[in-house]
Design a protein around this motif. Structure first.
Motif, PDB file in Angstrom:
ATOM      1  N   PHE A   1       2.185  22.470 -26.540  1.00 22.86           N
ATOM      2  CA  PHE A   1       2.542  23.629 -27.124  1.00 22.86           C
ATOM      3  C   PHE A   1       4.134  23.657 -27.480  1.00 22.86           C
ATOM      4  O   PHE A   1       4.759  24.074 -28.514  1.00 22.86           O
ATOM      5  CB  PHE A   1       1.952  24.689 -26.208  1.00 22.86           C
ATOM      6  N   SER A   2       4.878  23.168 -26.601  1.00 24.18           N
ATOM      7  CA  SER A   2       6.345  23.228 -26.424  1.00 24.18           C
ATOM      8  C   SER A   2       6.830  22.096 -27.634  1.00 24.18           C
ATOM      9  O   SER A   2       7.756  22.712 -28.489  1.00 24.18           O
ATOM     10  CB  SER A   2       6.905  22.740 -25.323  1.00 24.18           C
ATOM     11  N   LEU A   3       6.116  21.082 -27.854  1.00 22.68           N
ATOM     12  CA  LEU A   3       6.803  20.374 -29.022  1.00 22.68           C
ATOM     13  C   LEU A   3       6.198  20.826 -30.439  1.00 22.68           C
ATOM     14  O   LEU A   3       7.037  20.588 -31.203  1.00 22.68           O
ATOM     15  CB  LEU A   3       6.013  18.920 -28.841  1.00 22.68           C
ATOM     16  N   PHE A   4       5.260  21.628 -30.324  1.00 23.14           N
ATOM     17  CA  PHE A   4       4.722  22.135 -31.746  1.00 23.14           C
ATOM     18  C   PHE A   4       5.740  23.273 -31.872  1.00 23.14           C
ATOM     19  O   PHE A   4       6.416  23.624 -32.874  1.00 23.14           O
ATOM     20  CB  PHE A   4       3.256  22.734 -31.691  1.00 23.14           C
ATOM     21  N   GLN A   5       6.256  24.058 -30.825  1.00 26.30           N
ATOM     22  CA  GLN A   5       7.318  25.097 -30.907  1.00 26.30           C
ATOM     23  C   GLN A   5       8.514  24.086 -31.442  1.00 26.30           C
ATOM     24  O   GLN A   5       9.432  24.777 -32.327  1.00 26.30           O
ATOM     25  CB  GLN A   5       7.738  25.512 -29.549  1.00 26.30           C
ATOM     26  N   LEU A   6       8.732  23.065 -30.936  1.00 27.23           N
ATOM     27  CA  LEU A   6      10.153  22.418 -31.409  1.00 27.23           C
ATOM     28  C   LEU A   6       9.899  21.865 -32.933  1.00 27.23           C
ATOM     29  O   LEU A   6      10.879  21.858 -33.724  1.00 27.23           O
ATOM     30  CB  LEU A   6      10.300  20.872 -30.571  1.00 27.23           C
ATOM     31  N   PHE A   7       8.614  21.287 -33.472  1.00 31.18           N
ATOM     32  CA  PHE A   7       8.671  20.783 -34.744  1.00 31.18           C
ATOM     33  C   PHE A   7       8.637  21.964 -35.684  1.00 31.18           C
ATOM     34  O   PHE A   7       9.095  21.644 -36.725  1.00 31.18           O
ATOM     35  CB  PHE A   7       7.238  20.133 -34.881  1.00 31.18           C
ATOM     36  N   THR A   8       8.332  23.152 -35.344  1.00 28.57           N
ATOM     37  CA  THR A   8       8.335  24.371 -36.238  1.00 28.57           C
ATOM     38  C   THR A   8       9.688  24.996 -36.192  1.00 28.57           C
ATOM     39  O   THR A   8       9.960  25.993 -36.680  1.00 28.57           O
ATOM     40  CB  THR A   8       7.256  25.397 -35.952  1.00 28.57           C
ATOM     41  N   LEU A   9      10.340  24.556 -35.124  1.00 32.65           N
ATOM     42  CA  LEU A   9      12.058  25.086 -34.920  1.00 32.65           C
ATOM     43  C   LEU A   9      11.831  26.693 -34.425  1.00 32.65           C
ATOM     44  O   LEU A   9      12.793  27.347 -34.724  1.00 32.65           O
ATOM     45  CB  LEU A   9      12.903  25.265 -36.231  1.00 32.65           C
ATOM     46  N   ASP A  10      10.683  26.985 -33.911  1.00 32.47           N
ATOM     47  CA  ASP A  10      10.670  28.391 -33.280  1.00 32.47           C
ATOM     48  C   ASP A  10      11.341  28.367 -31.943  1.00 32.47           C
ATOM     49  O   ASP A  10      10.795  27.924 -30.880  1.00 32.47           O
ATOM     50  CB  ASP A  10       9.077  28.772 -33.090  1.00 32.47           C
ATOM     51  N   ASP A  11      12.480  28.962 -31.646  1.00 31.83           N
ATOM     52  CA  ASP A  11      13.015  29.206 -30.491  1.00 31.83           C
ATOM     53  C   ASP A  11      13.197  27.849 -29.763  1.00 31.83           C
ATOM     54  O   ASP A  11      13.157  27.855 -28.578  1.00 31.83           O
ATOM     55  CB  ASP A  11      12.283  30.078 -29.671  1.00 31.83           C
ATOM     56  N   TRP A  12      13.708  26.858 -30.423  1.00 31.20           N
ATOM     57  CA  TRP A  12      13.766  25.419 -29.961  1.00 31.20           C
ATOM     58  C   TRP A  12      14.885  25.274 -28.919  1.00 31.20           C
ATOM     59  O   TRP A  12      14.903  24.442 -28.184  1.00 31.20           O
ATOM     60  CB  TRP A  12      13.857  24.402 -30.952  1.00 31.20           C
ATOM     61  N   ASN A  13      15.966  26.246 -29.135  1.00 29.30           N
ATOM     62  CA  ASN A  13      17.368  26.116 -28.462  1.00 29.30           C
ATOM     63  C   ASN A  13      16.863  26.445 -27.035  1.00 29.30           C
ATOM     64  O   ASN A  13      17.574  26.023 -26.182  1.00 29.30           O
ATOM     65  CB  ASN A  13      18.135  27.040 -29.091  1.00 29.30           C
ATOM     66  N   LYS A  14      15.804  27.349 -26.753  1.00 32.97           N
ATOM     67  CA  LYS A  14      15.716  27.774 -25.446  1.00 32.97           C
ATOM     68  C   LYS A  14      14.934  26.666 -24.762  1.00 32.97           C
ATOM     69  O   LYS A  14      15.145  26.648 -23.653  1.00 32.97           O
ATOM     70  CB  LYS A  14      14.760  28.869 -25.394  1.00 32.97           C
ATOM     71  N   LEU A  15      14.241  25.595 -25.369  1.00 33.54           N
ATOM     72  CA  LEU A  15      13.670  24.468 -24.623  1.00 33.54           C
ATOM     73  C   LEU A  15      14.685  23.349 -24.655  1.00 33.54           C
ATOM     74  O   LEU A  15      14.365  22.645 -23.519  1.00 33.54           O
ATOM     75  CB  LEU A  15      12.425  24.180 -25.708  1.00 33.54           C
ATOM     76  N   VAL A  16      15.425  23.283 -25.642  1.00 31.40           N
ATOM     77  CA  VAL A  16      16.426  22.034 -25.484  1.00 31.40           C
ATOM     78  C   VAL A  16      17.669  22.247 -24.752  1.00 31.40           C
ATOM     79  O   VAL A  16      18.205  21.363 -24.093  1.00 31.40           O
ATOM     80  CB  VAL A  16      16.358  21.308 -26.987  1.00 31.40           C
ATOM     81  N   ARG A  17      18.338  23.294 -25.016  1.00 27.24           N
ATOM     82  CA  ARG A  17      19.464  23.387 -24.321  1.00 27.24           C
ATOM     83  C   ARG A  17      19.732  23.103 -23.058  1.00 27.24           C
ATOM     84  O   ARG A  17      20.875  22.578 -22.620  1.00 27.24           O
ATOM     85  CB  ARG A  17      20.022  24.779 -24.741  1.00 27.24           C
ATOM     86  N   PRO A  18      18.795  23.699 -21.998  1.00 23.37           N
ATOM     87  CA  PRO A  18      19.040  23.565 -20.627  1.00 23.37           C
ATOM     88  C   PRO A  18      18.984  22.004 -20.190  1.00 23.37           C
ATOM     89  O   PRO A  18      19.507  21.492 -19.497  1.00 23.37           O
ATOM     90  CB  PRO A  18      17.752  24.168 -19.993  1.00 23.37           C
ATOM     91  N   ILE A  19      18.096  21.271 -21.039  1.00 21.45           N
ATOM     92  CA  ILE A  19      17.950  19.901 -20.845  1.00 21.45           C
ATOM     93  C   ILE A  19      18.975  19.184 -21.178  1.00 21.45           C
ATOM     94  O   ILE A  19      19.821  18.267 -20.470  1.00 21.45           O
ATOM     95  CB  ILE A  19      16.610  19.361 -21.321  1.00 21.45           C
ATOM     96  N   VAL A  20      19.646  19.262 -22.229  1.00 21.55           N
ATOM     97  CA  VAL A  20      20.886  18.644 -22.724  1.00 21.55           C
ATOM     98  C   VAL A  20      22.054  19.117 -21.890  1.00 21.55           C
ATOM     99  O   VAL A  20      22.645  18.243 -21.422  1.00 21.55           O
ATOM    100  CB  VAL A  20      21.034  18.955 -24.369  1.00 21.55           C
ATOM    101  N   GLU A  21      22.280  20.157 -21.548  1.00 22.15           N
ATOM    102  CA  GLU A  21      23.603  20.652 -20.762  1.00 22.15           C
ATOM    103  C   GLU A  21      23.357  20.067 -19.494  1.00 22.15           C
ATOM    104  O   GLU A  21      24.643  19.869 -19.002  1.00 22.15           O
ATOM    105  CB  GLU A  21      23.430  22.196 -20.954  1.00 22.15           C
ATOM    106  N   THR A  22      22.283  20.259 -18.818  1.00 21.63           N
ATOM    107  CA  THR A  22      22.265  19.617 -17.495  1.00 21.63           C
ATOM    108  C   THR A  22      22.079  18.069 -17.361  1.00 21.63           C
ATOM    109  O   THR A  22      22.448  17.658 -16.150  1.00 21.63           O
ATOM    110  CB  THR A  22      20.964  20.439 -16.549  1.00 21.63           C
ATOM    111  N   HIS A  23      21.832  17.231 -18.206  1.00 19.31           N
ATOM    112  CA  HIS A  23      21.393  15.919 -18.022  1.00 19.31           C
ATOM    113  C   HIS A  23      21.718  15.023 -19.078  1.00 19.31           C
ATOM    114  O   HIS A  23      21.214  13.954 -19.579  1.00 19.31           O
ATOM    115  CB  HIS A  23      19.795  15.665 -17.956  1.00 19.31           C
ATOM    116  N   SER A  24      22.911  15.679 -19.972  1.00 21.30           N
ATOM    117  CA  SER A  24      23.484  14.335 -20.653  1.00 21.30           C
ATOM    118  C   SER A  24      24.606  13.707 -20.524  1.00 21.30           C
ATOM    119  O   SER A  24      25.429  14.445 -19.440  1.00 21.30           O
ATOM    120  CB  SER A  24      23.820  15.176 -21.961  1.00 21.30           C
TER     121      SER A  24
END
Length: 141
Positions: free
Chosen positions: A118-141
């Protein structure tokens, strides 16, 4: 024609609603006349064959996309959802939450395969993708 008249009676309210369900079948049979109309014109037959071929191709495209999302969801569930580096007591996660004021809830989005799909579908459709990706990128990049 008489058939058209019978099919239109429920619309005009000439028959009580208790009996109108019997005439729904007659209205549906009226749609069968469209098949005869398509058979009369070669161009419509070609058009219908083309639409059918396109729908078959779209079915296989959808199947391949679902398979791709499923495989990626397994990957994301293992890498993000079940990884202790993304737990709520991780120092990077706690620091990110205090700086931004947003809660990082990786279990909610990546905790199992269905949630990851479901989260990947949300990413593919660009529906509020920032809320899913930003914490992962900011904390583990």
């Amino acid at each position: 024609t008489f058939f058209d008249f019978l099919a239109m009676l429920p619309i005009f309210g000439l028959i009580f609603s208790a009996h109108s369900s019997k005439f729904r079948v007659l209205r549906m049979l009226k749609l069968a006349r469209l098949v005869r109309f398509v058979r009369m014109f070669k161009e419509l037959q070609v058009l219908m064959a083309s639409i059918w071929a396109a729908l078959r191709s779209l079915f296989w495209i959808g199947t391949m996309l679902m398979l791709l999302v499923y495989v990626c969801a397994i990957f994301c569930t293992i890498i993000i959802g079940q990884n202790s580096d993304f737990s709520a007591d991780n120092d990077d996660i706690v620091e990110y939450e205090t700086i931004t004021g947003e809660e990082v809830n990786t279990r909610r989005y990546w905790g199992n395969i269905f949630r990851s799909m479901f989260s990947l579908f949300q990413l593919f459709t660009l529906d509020d993708w920032n809320k899913l990706v930003r914490p992962i990128v900011e904390t583990h990049s």
